[in-house]
Design a protein around this motif. Structure first.
Motif, PDB file in Angstrom:
ATOM      1  N   ARG A  88      19.312 -29.174 -52.687  1.00 18.67           N
ATOM      2  CA  ARG A  88      19.145 -29.911 -53.929  1.00 18.67           C
ATOM      3  C   ARG A  88      17.895 -30.787 -53.862  1.00 18.67           C
ATOM      4  O   ARG A  88      17.510 -31.258 -52.800  1.00 18.67           O
ATOM      5  N   GLN A  89      17.297 -31.005 -55.010  1.00 15.93           N
ATOM      6  CA  GLN A  89      16.082 -31.816 -55.063  1.00 15.93           C
ATOM      7  C   GLN A  89      16.334 -33.221 -54.548  1.00 15.93           C
ATOM      8  O   GLN A  89      15.511 -33.795 -53.830  1.00 15.93           O
ATOM      9  N   GLU A  90      17.496 -33.791 -54.904  1.00 16.38           N
ATOM     10  CA  GLU A  90      17.782 -35.148 -54.453  1.00 16.38           C
ATOM     11  C   GLU A  90      17.988 -35.223 -52.943  1.00 16.38           C
ATOM     12  O   GLU A  90      17.678 -36.239 -52.308  1.00 16.38           O
ATOM     13  N   ASP A  91      18.485 -34.125 -52.335  1.00 16.98           N
ATOM     14  CA  ASP A  91      18.642 -34.114 -50.888  1.00 16.98           C
ATOM     15  C   ASP A  91      17.279 -34.037 -50.191  1.00 16.98           C
ATOM     16  O   ASP A  91      17.046 -34.700 -49.177  1.00 16.98           O
ATOM     17  N   ALA A  92      16.389 -33.206 -50.737  1.00 21.66           N
ATOM     18  CA  ALA A  92      15.031 -33.136 -50.191  1.00 21.66           C
ATOM     19  C   ALA A  92      14.333 -34.490 -50.326  1.00 21.66           C
ATOM     20  O   ALA A  92      13.594 -34.917 -49.425  1.00 21.66           O
ATOM     21  N   TRP A  93      14.585 -35.180 -51.441  1.00 24.45           N
ATOM     22  CA  TRP A  93      14.000 -36.510 -51.647  1.00 24.45           C
ATOM     23  C   TRP A  93      14.548 -37.490 -50.609  1.00 24.45           C
ATOM     24  O   TRP A  93      13.789 -38.317 -50.072  1.00 24.45           O
ATOM     25  N   ARG A  94      15.841 -37.415 -50.310  1.00 22.57           N
ATOM     26  CA  ARG A  94      16.429 -38.318 -49.309  1.00 22.57           C
ATOM     27  C   ARG A  94      15.823 -38.070 -47.930  1.00 22.57           C
ATOM     28  O   ARG A  94      15.577 -39.007 -47.167  1.00 22.57           O
ATOM     29  N   GLY A  96      12.806 -36.958 -47.362  1.00 23.33           N
ATOM     30  CA  GLY A  96      11.467 -37.537 -47.409  1.00 23.33           C
ATOM     31  C   GLY A  96      11.488 -39.043 -47.259  1.00 23.33           C
ATOM     32  O   GLY A  96      10.635 -39.626 -46.566  1.00 23.33           O
ATOM     33  N   THR A  97      12.449 -39.696 -47.890  1.00 20.02           N
ATOM     34  CA  THR A  97      12.570 -41.147 -47.762  1.00 20.02           C
ATOM     35  C   THR A  97      12.883 -41.548 -46.323  1.00 20.02           C
ATOM     36  O   THR A  97      12.307 -42.503 -45.792  1.00 20.02           O
ATOM     37  N   ARG A 100       9.749 -41.400 -44.226  1.00 21.16           N
ATOM     38  CA  ARG A 100       8.833 -42.525 -44.433  1.00 21.16           C
ATOM     39  C   ARG A 100       9.335 -43.788 -43.728  1.00 21.16           C
ATOM     40  O   ARG A 100       8.541 -44.560 -43.162  1.00 21.16           O
TER      41      ARG A 100
END
Length: 210
Positions: A88-94, A96-97, A100
């Motif tokens: 899921r896009q939100e999992d990929a975003w997590r 990435g966060t 960082r």
């Protein structure tokens, strides 16, 4: 004289407004460059160009914390991946966060010399956990321990973790081999925990004897 004082006060207020403008205006405004060729010189003759002093701001490396202890211990919740479906896009975003945050913590710990290799390892292990474990939770822990930076990724899913040679044309299977190579290059070791739910890697910190 009172007229001159009034004019001087007005000029002073104008200068104060120019010097103490809003923060937004100062941040967005371009830098102004002084042209000394057109500036009045009430004191004496202008300095030759070669005599003008300039300064350059240089960001020094952050000294960081050198003592042993945790730098980071964070978990994220993700949706189990089914089949060959992309995450899921939100999992990929997590993910990435979390990467960082890990980069900031590594710098804070005084391990900037390991930054590139450490972040490659973090990325490989997090991506592997997201794509191949079927987990709902991924934990990343960074700690300084006995002259090493330890990176641990745990997905909570028991498995046999073994290093395999990937074919030249293989699209997957290279991640763990890359991790092992980076660890060896940095004078460290790697392995899995007793439950087979996570992988840890030790990278030797700069200045530590081998």
């Amino acid at each position: 004289m009172s007229a001159n004082l009034g004019r001087n006060a007005a000029q002073q207020r104008t200068c104060q407004r120019a010097l103490h403008g809003s923060a937004q205006g100062l941040l967005s405004a371009p830098l102004l460059h002084c042209d000394s060729a057109h500036a009045p010189d009430p004191v004496g003759p202008k300095l030759a160009q070669k005599d003008v002093m300039t300064t350059t701001a240089i960001r020094a490396p952050y000294p960081g914390l050198r003592r042993d202890g945790d730098l980071m211990d964070e978990c994220i919740r993700v949706a189990p991946r089914r089949g060959d479906a992309p995450p899921r896009q939100e999992d990929a975003w997590r993910i990435g966060t979390m990467r960082r945050i890990a980069a900031a913590k590594i710098r804070f710990g005084g391990c900037e010399a390991l930054m590139d290799d450490a972040m490659l390892i973090v990325s490989e292990l997090l991506t592997n956990a997201l794509l191949h474990s079927g987990t709902q939770e991924i934990r990343l822990r960074l700690m300084l321990q006995g002259g090493f930076l330890r990176i641990t990724v745990d997905d909570g899913m028991p498995a046999t973790i073994e290093l395999h040679d990937a074919d030249d044309d293989a699209e997957a299977g290279r991640g763990l081999a890359l991790v092992a190579a980076l660890v060896k290059e940095n004078g460290g070791t790697w392995g899995s925990n007793d439950q087979g739910t996570g992988v840890w890697c030790d990278l030797r910190r700069e200045g530590e004897s081998r």
